[in-house]
Design a protein around this motif. Sequence first.
Motif, PDB file in Angstrom:
ATOM      1  N   GLY A  67      18.259   7.001  -3.699  1.00 20.09           N
ATOM      2  CA  GLY A  67      16.769   8.324  -4.495  1.00 20.09           C
ATOM      3  C   GLY A  67      15.816   8.269  -3.302  1.00 20.09           C
ATOM      4  O   GLY A  67      14.763   8.859  -3.149  1.00 20.09           O
TER       5      GLY A  67
ATOM      6  N   ALA B 133       9.085   7.728  -4.820  1.00 17.88           N
ATOM      7  CA  ALA B 133       8.212   6.251  -4.404  1.00 17.88           C
ATOM      8  C   ALA B 133       7.804   5.911  -5.446  1.00 17.88           C
ATOM      9  O   ALA B 133       7.360   4.578  -5.736  1.00 17.88           O
TER      10      ALA B 133
ATOM     11  N   TYR C  15      -3.057  13.324  11.902  1.00 19.46           N
ATOM     12  CA  TYR C  15      -2.517  12.410  10.140  1.00 19.46           C
ATOM     13  C   TYR C  15      -1.680  11.196  10.048  1.00 19.46           C
ATOM     14  O   TYR C  15      -1.765  10.507   9.364  1.00 19.46           O
TER      15      TYR C  15
ATOM     16  N   PHE D 284       0.960  -1.377  -0.159  1.00 20.96           N
ATOM     17  CA  PHE D 284       0.388  -0.295   0.226  1.00 20.96           C
ATOM     18  C   PHE D 284       1.100   1.165   0.090  1.00 20.96           C
ATOM     19  O   PHE D 284       2.317   1.342   0.362  1.00 20.96           O
TER      20      PHE D 284
ATOM     21  N   GLN E  89      -0.610  12.650  -2.142  1.00 24.52           N
ATOM     22  CA  GLN E  89      -1.006  13.629  -1.797  1.00 24.52           C
ATOM     23  C   GLN E  89      -0.911  15.033  -3.108  1.00 24.52           C
ATOM     24  O   GLN E  89      -0.614  14.707  -3.913  1.00 24.52           O
TER      25      GLN E  89
ATOM     26  N   PRO F 185       6.006   1.160   0.141  1.00 24.63           N
ATOM     27  CA  PRO F 185       6.881   1.815  -0.759  1.00 24.63           C
ATOM     28  C   PRO F 185       6.704   3.329  -0.331  1.00 24.63           C
ATOM     29  O   PRO F 185       6.279   4.425  -0.727  1.00 24.63           O
TER      30      PRO F 185
ATOM     31  N   GLY G  83       0.857   5.793  -0.600  1.00 22.86           N
ATOM     32  CA  GLY G  83      -0.979   7.047  -0.930  1.00 22.86           C
ATOM     33  C   GLY G  83       0.481   8.324  -1.060  1.00 22.86           C
ATOM     34  O   GLY G  83       1.546   8.462  -1.435  1.00 22.86           O
TER      35      GLY G  83
ATOM     36  N   GLY H 118      10.757  14.064  -6.651  1.00 19.45           N
ATOM     37  CA  GLY H 118      11.240  13.535  -5.261  1.00 19.45           C
ATOM     38  C   GLY H 118       9.978  12.555  -5.250  1.00 19.45           C
ATOM     39  O   GLY H 118      10.235  11.200  -4.686  1.00 19.45           O
TER      40      GLY H 118
ATOM     41  N   HIS I 108      -6.024  13.632   3.969  1.00 21.87           N
ATOM     42  CA  HIS I 108      -4.355  13.876   3.934  1.00 21.87           C
ATOM     43  C   HIS I 108      -4.589  15.064   3.858  1.00 21.87           C
ATOM     44  O   HIS I 108      -3.777  16.455   4.076  1.00 21.87           O
TER      45      HIS I 108
ATOM     46  N   MET J 121      14.698  17.926  -1.889  1.00 22.59           N
ATOM     47  CA  MET J 121      13.479  18.366  -2.781  1.00 22.59           C
ATOM     48  C   MET J 121      11.369  19.094  -2.350  1.00 22.59           C
ATOM     49  O   MET J 121      10.856  17.257  -1.884  1.00 22.59           O
TER      50      MET J 121
ATOM     51  N   ASP K 167      -4.452   3.653   6.262  1.00 16.09           N
ATOM     52  CA  ASP K 167      -4.472   3.456   5.892  1.00 16.09           C
ATOM     53  C   ASP K 167      -4.000   2.282   5.532  1.00 16.09           C
ATOM     54  O   ASP K 167      -4.292   1.189   4.449  1.00 16.09           O
ATOM     55  N   ILE K 168      -2.816   2.844   5.225  1.00 13.38           N
ATOM     56  CA  ILE K 168      -2.129   0.815   5.852  1.00 13.38           C
ATOM     57  C   ILE K 168      -2.273  -0.186   6.290  1.00 13.38           C
ATOM     58  O   ILE K 168      -2.376  -1.227   5.901  1.00 13.38           O
TER      59      ILE K 168
HETATM   60  P1  TYM Z   1       3.874  12.722  -0.089  1.00 12.96           P
HETATM   61  O1  TYM Z   1       2.648  13.254  -0.391  1.00 12.96           O
HETATM   62  O2  TYM Z   1       3.955  14.275   0.908  1.00 12.96           O
HETATM   63  O3  TYM Z   1       5.197  11.964  -0.624  1.00 12.96           O
HETATM   64  C1  TYM Z   1       4.614  10.731  -1.193  1.00 12.96           C
HETATM   65  C2  TYM Z   1       5.568  10.221  -1.531  1.00 12.96           C
HETATM   66  O4  TYM Z   1       6.904  10.414  -2.251  1.00 12.96           O
HETATM   67  C3  TYM Z   1       8.056  10.783  -1.144  1.00 12.96           C
HETATM   68  N1  TYM Z   1       8.878  11.318  -1.496  1.00 12.96           N
HETATM   69  C4  TYM Z   1      10.299  12.015  -2.255  1.00 12.96           C
HETATM   70  N2  TYM Z   1      11.367  10.843  -1.850  1.00 12.96           N
HETATM   71  C5  TYM Z   1      12.499  10.858  -2.414  1.00 12.96           C
HETATM   72  N3  TYM Z   1      12.822  12.435  -2.082  1.00 12.96           N
HETATM   73  C6  TYM Z   1      12.114  13.635  -1.951  1.00 12.96           C
HETATM   74  N4  TYM Z   1      12.637  15.065  -1.897  1.00 12.96           N
HETATM   75  C7  TYM Z   1      10.509  12.911  -1.542  1.00 12.96           C
HETATM   76  N5  TYM Z   1       9.204  13.850  -1.655  1.00 12.96           N
HETATM   77  C8  TYM Z   1       8.978  12.992  -1.333  1.00 12.96           C
HETATM   78  C9  TYM Z   1       7.029  10.277   0.581  1.00 12.96           C
HETATM   79  O5  TYM Z   1       8.430   9.820   0.504  1.00 12.96           O
HETATM   80  C10 TYM Z   1       6.346   9.566  -0.202  1.00 12.96           C
HETATM   81  O6  TYM Z   1       6.351   8.072   0.149  1.00 12.96           O
HETATM   82  N6  TYM Z   1       2.414  10.891   4.419  1.00 12.96           N
HETATM   83  C11 TYM Z   1       2.317  10.330   2.836  1.00 12.96           C
HETATM   84  C12 TYM Z   1       1.303   9.903   2.165  1.00 12.96           C
HETATM   85  C13 TYM Z   1       0.685   8.779   2.330  1.00 12.96           C
HETATM   86  C14 TYM Z   1       1.091   7.355   3.092  1.00 12.96           C
HETATM   87  C15 TYM Z   1      -0.131   6.931   3.892  1.00 12.96           C
HETATM   88  C16 TYM Z   1       2.432   7.111   2.087  1.00 12.96           C
HETATM   89  C17 TYM Z   1      -0.614   9.022   3.107  1.00 12.96           C
HETATM   90  N7  TYM Z   1      -0.967   7.832   3.391  1.00 12.96           N
HETATM   91  C18 TYM Z   1       0.160   5.736   3.469  1.00 12.96           C
HETATM   92  C19 TYM Z   1       2.480   5.928   2.439  1.00 12.96           C
HETATM   93  C20 TYM Z   1       1.439   4.892   2.876  1.00 12.96           C
HETATM   94  C21 TYM Z   1       3.031  11.183   2.123  1.00 12.96           C
HETATM   95  O7  TYM Z   1       2.805  12.964   2.335  1.00 12.96           O
HETATM   96  O8  TYM Z   1       3.777  11.891   0.782  1.00 12.96           O
END
Ligand code: TYM
Length: 334
Positions: A186, A27, A131, A10, A14, A148, A12, A22, A48, A199, A138-139
């Motif tokens: 990464g 992801a 949050y 699983f 935003q 991931p 997600g 990034g 979220h 980033m 979710d998970i």
């Molecule tokens: P979010 O929306 O901020 O980011 C989505 C995914 O992108 C990854 N990410 C990065 N990875 C590498 N370098 C970066 N600079 C970078 N910026 C963002 C984040 O680690 C993420 O995997 N809370 C989560 C969303 C969420 C979620 C979940 C994730 C809600 N429920 C359940 C997993 C399982 C979030 O705000 O991701």
Amino acid sequence: MPEEQKKIIFSGIQPTGTFTLGNYIGAVRNWIKLQEEYNCIYSIVDLHAITVKQDPAKLRQHTLEAYALILACGVDPEKSIAFIQSHVKTHAEMNWILACSTQFGELSRMTQFKDKSAKHPDDINAGLFTYPVLMAADILLYKTDLVPVGVDQKQHLELARDVAKRFNQKYGELFTIPEPYIPEIGAKVMSLQDPTKKMSKSDENPNACIFILDDTDTIIRKFKRAVTDSDSEIRYAEGKDGINNLMTIFSAVTGDSFEKIERDFAGKGYGEFKLAVGEAVSEALRPVRENFARLMQDKEYLKKCYSEGAQKALSISQKTLSKAYRKVGFVDFK
Ligand code: TYM
């Protein structure tokens, strides 16, 4: 492998504007790779998103775009379940159950809460604080084995594991304890303007962040302006944060090892390397741009995909929620 023996994934993202490089490297790119071997469930987490101020019309638009974007990146709605979080009511319901097994103290330690509340001092709402509980819901609703994510989500995932264990101990076994799946290369793509910072789409400097729908010229321009050190050697080393970040990005999109990059660019200048990174990234993102443009022309198809995704997600998650209700002692009404 038979479907029912496959592990469950699983994750997600935003819907707060176009994804960054990034998001993609840390992801979403891995979501695509995992689809072959696992049962994957992916969500656009709009619940979220409202923990920070949103313009409602823009949120609606960004949510549809984010959904189209995950398909454009390669999430296949025939292979995986792809849905919009607010369409599946079990998430909000499970959130409450888990909130009652989460401690104030552990939520207070979340670094993302501290960062976001420092950034939005006029709106430190309860949703921002709780949050990570919704993320745990979710998970855990899907008995997820692997999540991931980029490294910035690791702390939230650890909380989800703690909450799951606590619930299982209090009420009897129900939840699978999820493991993070963090890429070796990464997991944290850094800002192009300050390579000591992640980033992020909220960066005020437009040159700091590559958006995955940026056109080739924009991508190349941003890489050309990337901040690097005063040395001139393309080498992965401590203190060379800018070059390390560019090498990471190049390696992630081309598959080349750091050794190969160092060999191929020996004696060449930073300018040439930055151009090569820009071109490689733009090329890697070309299919995403093209698929996205096509998908956004077909709103009916998108609607069909997210409606079916929501139905499938509801049917799985409702089973876990019903078991949780039973375990905590709620009266059955069927
Ligand atoms: P979010 O929306 O901020 O980011 C989505 C995914 O992108 C990854 N990410 C990065 N990875 C590498 N370098 C970066 N600079 C970078 N910026 C963002 C984040 O680690 C993420 O995997 N809370 C989560 C969303 C969420 C979620 C979940 C994730 C809600 N429920 C359940 C997993 C399982 C979030 O705000 O991701």
